[in-house]
Design a protein around this motif. Structure first.
Motif, short mmCIF file in Angstrom:
data_model
loop_
_atom_site.label_atom_id
_atom_site.label_comp_id
_atom_site.label_asym_id
_atom_site.label_seq_id
_atom_site.Cartn_x
_atom_site.Cartn_y
_atom_site.Cartn_z
N VAL A 146 0.83 -1.20 0.00
CA VAL A 146 0.00 0.00 0.00
C VAL A 146 0.87 1.25 0.00
O VAL A 146 0.59 2.22 -0.73
CB VAL A 146 -0.95 -0.01 1.21
CG1 VAL A 146 -1.71 1.31 1.31
CG2 VAL A 146 -1.93 -1.16 1.12
N LEU A 147 1.92 1.26 0.82
CA LEU A 147 2.81 2.42 0.88
C LEU A 147 3.48 2.68 -0.47
O LEU A 147 3.55 3.83 -0.93
CB LEU A 147 3.88 2.23 1.96
CG LEU A 147 3.42 2.30 3.42
CD1 LEU A 147 4.59 2.09 4.36
CD2 LEU A 147 2.74 3.62 3.72
N LEU A 148 3.97 1.64 -1.10
CA LEU A 148 4.65 1.81 -2.38
C LEU A 148 3.71 2.30 -3.46
O LEU A 148 4.06 3.17 -4.27
CB LEU A 148 5.31 0.49 -2.80
CG LEU A 148 6.52 0.05 -1.97
CD1 LEU A 148 6.92 -1.37 -2.32
CD2 LEU A 148 7.69 1.00 -2.20
N LEU A 149 2.48 1.74 -3.49
CA LEU A 149 1.51 2.18 -4.49
C LEU A 149 1.08 3.62 -4.24
O LEU A 149 1.07 4.45 -5.15
CB LEU A 149 0.29 1.25 -4.48
CG LEU A 149 -0.85 1.66 -5.42
CD1 LEU A 149 -0.37 1.67 -6.86
CD2 LEU A 149 -2.04 0.72 -5.25
N GLY A 150 0.71 3.92 -2.98
CA GLY A 150 0.28 5.27 -2.66
C GLY A 150 1.37 6.30 -2.86
O GLY A 150 1.13 7.40 -3.38
N GLU A 151 2.58 5.93 -2.47
CA GLU A 151 3.72 6.83 -2.65
C GLU A 151 3.96 7.12 -4.12
O GLU A 151 4.12 8.27 -4.53
CB GLU A 151 4.97 6.21 -2.03
CG GLU A 151 6.22 7.05 -2.20
CD GLU A 151 7.48 6.27 -1.91
OE1 GLU A 151 8.54 6.91 -1.77
OE2 GLU A 151 7.42 5.03 -1.82
N SER A 152 3.98 6.07 -4.95
CA SER A 152 4.25 6.26 -6.37
C SER A 152 3.15 7.07 -7.05
O SER A 152 3.40 7.75 -8.04
CB SER A 152 4.39 4.90 -7.07
OG SER A 152 3.16 4.21 -7.06
N LEU A 153 1.94 7.02 -6.48
CA LEU A 153 0.84 7.77 -7.06
C LEU A 153 0.96 9.27 -6.77
O LEU A 153 0.78 10.11 -7.65
CB LEU A 153 -0.49 7.25 -6.50
CG LEU A 153 -1.77 7.87 -7.04
CD1 LEU A 153 -1.92 7.59 -8.52
CD2 LEU A 153 -2.97 7.35 -6.27
N ILE A 154 1.28 9.60 -5.51
CA ILE A 154 1.29 11.01 -5.09
C ILE A 154 2.65 11.66 -5.33
O ILE A 154 2.72 12.83 -5.71
CB ILE A 154 0.87 11.14 -3.62
CG1 ILE A 154 -0.53 10.56 -3.43
CG2 ILE A 154 0.91 12.58 -3.17
CD1 ILE A 154 -1.01 10.56 -2.00
N ASN A 155 3.74 10.90 -5.10
CA ASN A 155 5.04 11.57 -5.27
C ASN A 155 5.37 11.86 -6.73
O ASN A 155 6.26 12.65 -7.03
CB ASN A 155 6.17 10.78 -4.60
CG ASN A 155 6.49 9.47 -5.29
OD1 ASN A 155 5.96 9.15 -6.34
ND2 ASN A 155 7.36 8.69 -4.68
N ASP A 156 4.65 11.21 -7.66
CA ASP A 156 4.79 11.61 -9.05
C ASP A 156 4.38 13.07 -9.21
O ASP A 156 5.06 13.87 -9.87
CB ASP A 156 3.91 10.74 -9.95
CG ASP A 156 4.40 9.30 -10.02
OD1 ASP A 156 5.57 9.07 -9.63
OD2 ASP A 156 3.64 8.43 -10.43
N ALA A 157 3.24 13.40 -8.59
CA ALA A 157 2.74 14.78 -8.69
C ALA A 157 3.63 15.76 -7.95
O ALA A 157 3.99 16.83 -8.48
CB ALA A 157 1.31 14.84 -8.15
N SER A 158 4.03 15.41 -6.72
CA SER A 158 4.87 16.32 -5.95
C SER A 158 6.23 16.51 -6.60
O SER A 158 6.79 17.61 -6.62
CB SER A 158 5.03 15.80 -4.51
OG SER A 158 5.65 14.53 -4.50
N GLY A 159 6.77 15.43 -7.16
CA GLY A 159 8.05 15.53 -7.85
C GLY A 159 7.96 16.42 -9.08
O GLY A 159 8.86 17.23 -9.34
N VAL A 160 6.87 16.28 -9.83
CA VAL A 160 6.70 17.10 -11.03
C VAL A 160 6.56 18.58 -10.67
O VAL A 160 7.14 19.45 -11.31
CB VAL A 160 5.48 16.62 -11.84
CG1 VAL A 160 5.13 17.63 -12.93
CG2 VAL A 160 5.76 15.27 -12.47
N VAL A 161 5.77 18.86 -9.61
CA VAL A 161 5.58 20.25 -9.19
C VAL A 161 6.92 20.87 -8.76
O VAL A 161 7.27 21.98 -9.17
CB VAL A 161 4.54 20.35 -8.06
CG1 VAL A 161 4.50 21.76 -7.48
CG2 VAL A 161 3.17 19.97 -8.58
N CYS A 162 7.69 20.15 -7.94
CA CYS A 162 9.02 20.64 -7.52
C CYS A 162 9.93 20.83 -8.73
O CYS A 162 10.69 21.81 -8.82
CB CYS A 162 9.64 19.68 -6.52
SG CYS A 162 8.81 19.62 -4.92
N PHE A 163 9.86 19.89 -9.64
CA PHE A 163 10.68 19.97 -10.85
C PHE A 163 10.33 21.21 -11.66
O PHE A 163 11.22 21.92 -12.15
CB PHE A 163 10.47 18.70 -11.68
CG PHE A 163 11.17 18.70 -13.01
CD1 PHE A 163 12.50 18.35 -13.11
CD2 PHE A 163 10.48 19.06 -14.16
CE1 PHE A 163 13.14 18.35 -14.33
CE2 PHE A 163 11.12 19.07 -15.39
CZ PHE A 163 12.45 18.71 -15.47
#
Length: 701
Positions: A146-163
């Motif tokens: 669950v952590l890996l799936l949820g993380e990969s779902l949300i940190n894609d967005a946060s990573g893109v915004v920071c980028f």
């Protein structure tokens, strides 16, 4: 034309990697795809210099990937573990950006701080899908999944915004913390709000179409696939985060995904899931092949800062270790204070298992397609028109980190957390499928025995032939039956062929090759209709020489060149021939049962029942009740009376209806086994899914 050639090269690379992965069992698919891309770049040097517009790359690859991840996620599990997921997806990404950004600037002074932050932001997202594609078998706990799936779902967005913030600072050369904070709030919350609204509107549109009777599943699936692209572009036009909008829309639309309660819903879900599976597979494959195409540039001094390959590899290794160390320390701290809901204990109460789980979670979060697709969006120039500083070197370092994390996951995960095979095995499912098929066959045979609708009997027997073929195929896939049954089937077909050769000599002594050719074609069709498949349909009249084979081909291409009465007579005579082959098969299997071993006798008992059923089907099909013709092959071609019944001539009108009814019976038998507790929900779901596929293939609503 060059773009078209690039597309062909990329698709060819994905296909070749898929084939190679079947031969190289212990290497992950992403690594194989990267290798294929590397070979393509070496063999076709011009593809190594491919350039794709950054905005196009973002909408073409990232948007559909994130939308699919969102629509497949479990909202309940995500909500339950939301604090930990947000910690990884936002907190860890922020820490990674700061640490890696500052260190990368120190190691390579020619990279500006903003550009270094952009590189670190791209390394924030993880690719949980890459873990499932790894060749190693890994056992993850439910919380880890669950952590890996949820993380990969949300940190894609946060990573893109920071980028995007870092790139904006690198391009313009200015950065304001206050303005960035306000802009972040607008992007973040505006993207989520717009995505939720867009997802609701998209769902409402589908609902209205269905209420008006528009049930075209192909159009509905295309509408679903079109949604993330439209949502992303509209969000960007409104100056909010397109990535977050796509994720929010996917979550909203996934919330309304119907269960498999009807055949129509099952067909839609099967079509949708299959379509998305192809899209995601191609996108991931293309991105990893592109990554491989970039690797040869590592040898170029202009891209490695003029310091050579060793310097580039050292920087890549240092960044990889830094990213992994930051992730491990963050995950360990989070797990130490996490309280287990079942035991009530925190992770700090049992240090050794907690450290191991933190290490597994760290390695199981490799960088993948999203990271590479983000880094490819770095613009070629800055605001004043000059080249973006160290763009090629940043891309290569990022590609190297992806490669290192993938290799680490492939090598280490199976050793740290080997699979325990806790799920239902394919062997168990096959056993229950055999049970369901036997129960379905028994139900269909009982309907024939009742005789309430004799006009349906020929079609029902034809459907039974298909079920018997499925039963034999399934049993052959079970280790318990496989060896003995495979040998028996091969020997039985040999016995039938020997008898056919004897009869063929008699037949060709009575008639010409030209006259016998249509019977060869009919025999193959008849055997296929009663349950034979593959080599079983080819047993019988062989023919000799090129002349006979040409005659057979002509007969197959021109099946209606004789009168209906003659055709019925030919069919009757060929069925008598097929009956003789069943007689010798039954005699052979009876002999095996009398002298064979326990395993062989068990397999022979199954096969003899099938051959007796086929024999009965053929007899009923033509109304034949007399003695078998035996060696007097002349009777096969001297019969003057055709006894094909009217019911059989009309059976083709009932075949579709009986097939649909049989599949419904199969679903009922699955439900009965589940209600009796013989099978669990997971097995029942797999078995139902198989039936839904058959219904979809047959075109039934």
């Amino acid at each position: 034309m060059e773009s078209f050639e690039l597309v062909l090269v990329l698709l060819a690379g994905v296909i070749l990697a898929s084939l190679a992965e079947q031969l190289i069992r212990h290497v992950s698919l992403p690594l194989v795809q990267i290798t294929v891309g590397l070979l393509a770049a070496l063999l076709i040097p011009r593809v190594a210099n491919v350039r794709i517009d950054s905005e196009l790359f973002l909408v073409l690859f990232i948007a559909p990937l994130l939308f699919n991840e969102a629509r497949e996620s479990s909202k309940h599990e995500l909500w339950t573990n939301l604090p930990s997921i947000l910690s990884l997806a936002i907190g860890l990404v922020g820490i990674t950006v700061l640490i890696v950004g500052f260190v990368l600037t120190m190691l390579v002074p020619s990279i500006p701080l903003a550009a270094a932050f952009a590189c670190a932001a791209a390394l924030g997202p993880t690719d949980a899908a890459a873990v499932s594609a790894l060749g190693s078998t890994v056992n993850l706990t439910k919380r880890q999944k669950v952590l890996l799936l949820g993380e990969s779902l949300i940190n894609d967005a946060s990573g893109v915004v920071c980028f995007q913030f870092a790139i904006a600072a690198a391009v313009t050369g200015t950065f304001s913390l206050v303005n960035a904070g306000m802009r972040f709030a607008v992007l973040f919350f505006g993207g989520i709000a717009f995505g939720m609204a867009a997802g609701f509107v998209a769902f409402l549109g589908v609902t209205l179409l269905r209420r008006r009777g528009f049930e075209n599943n192909v159009v509905h699936v295309l509408y679903e696939v079109f949604t993330p692209f439209l949502v992303f572009l509209l969000a960007e036009e409104l100056h909010v985060s397109g990535i977050l909008a796509v994720v929010a829309a996917g979550l909203v639309m996934a919330r309304h995904t119907p269960r498999l309660t009807t055949t129509a819903q099952a067909k839609h879900n099967l079509l949708s899931n299959g379509f998305w599976e192809i899209i995601v597979y191609v996108i991931n494959g293309v991105i990893f092949v592109l990554l491989g195409m970039q690797l040869p540039q590592a040898l170029s001094p202009t891209l490695t800062g003029g310091s050579g390959l060793l310097h580039f590899m050292g920087i890549t290794l240092a960044v990889t270790l830094l990213v992994m160390l930051a992730r491990f320390m963050w995950v360990l701290a989070m797990e130490l204070i996490h309280r287990n809901l079942e035991t009530g204990l925190r992770g700090i109460a049992h240090m050794a298992p907690t450290i191991k789980e933190a290490l597994v979670t760290t390695i199981a979060g490799p960088k993948g397609a999203v990271t590479l697709s983000i880094i490819f969006t770095i613009p070629l120039t800055v605001e004043d028109g000059s080249a973006f500083p160290e763009r090629g070197f940043i891309i290569l370092v990022t590609a190297g980190v992806i490669l290192c994390t993938l290799i680490s996951a492939d090598v280490l995960l199976a050793r740290l957390s080997p699979s325990q095979e806790t799920g239902v095995s394919e062997e168990v499912i096959k056993h229950f499928e055999v049970m369901v098929l036997k129960n379905t066959i028994a139900e269909l045979e009982s309907k024939i025995a009742q005789g309430t609708h004799p006009e349906y009997e020929p079609a029902t027997r034809a459907v039974l032939g298909g079920y018997r073929a499925r039963l034999i195929k399934t049993q052959l896939e079970i280790a318990e039956y496989s060896d003995a049954m495979t040998t028996l089937i091969r020997n039985t077909l040999m016995v039938q062929q020997q008898r056919s050769d004897e009869l063929e000599k008699e037949i060709l002594s009575h008639v010409s090759v030209k006259a016998a050719a249509p019977y060869y074609v009919l025999l193959k069709n008849i055997r296929g209709s009663v349950g034979y498949y593959n080599k079983g349909t080819h047993v019988g009249l062989r023919g000799g020489g090129l002349s006979m084979r040409l005659r057979m081909l002509y007969a197959a291409l021109n099946p209606h060149k004789v009168s209906d009465e003659k055709l019925e007579l030919m069919y009757y005579q060929t069925c008598l021939f097929a009956l003789e082959l069943e007689r010798v098969a039954i005699a052979y299997l009876e002999g095996v049962m009398a002298h064979g071993s326990e395993d062989v006798v068990k397999a022979a008992r199954i096969l003899i029942d099938e051959h007796r059923s086929i024999e009965e089907t053929l007899q009923k099909r033509v109304g034949y009740t007399g003695e078998q013709p035996g060696a007097d092959a002349g009777k096969l071609f001297d019969a003057k009376q055709c006894v094909l019944s009217e019911q059989y001539r009309l059976s083709h009108e009932y075949l579709a209806m009986i097939t649909a009814g049989a599949l419904s019976v199969e679903l009922e038998k699955i439900g009965e086994l589940q209600a009796a507790g013989s099978i669990g929900e997971d097995v029942a779901q797999v078995l139902r899914q198989n039936v839904y596929v058959l219904q979809m293939n047959a075109g039934f609503e």
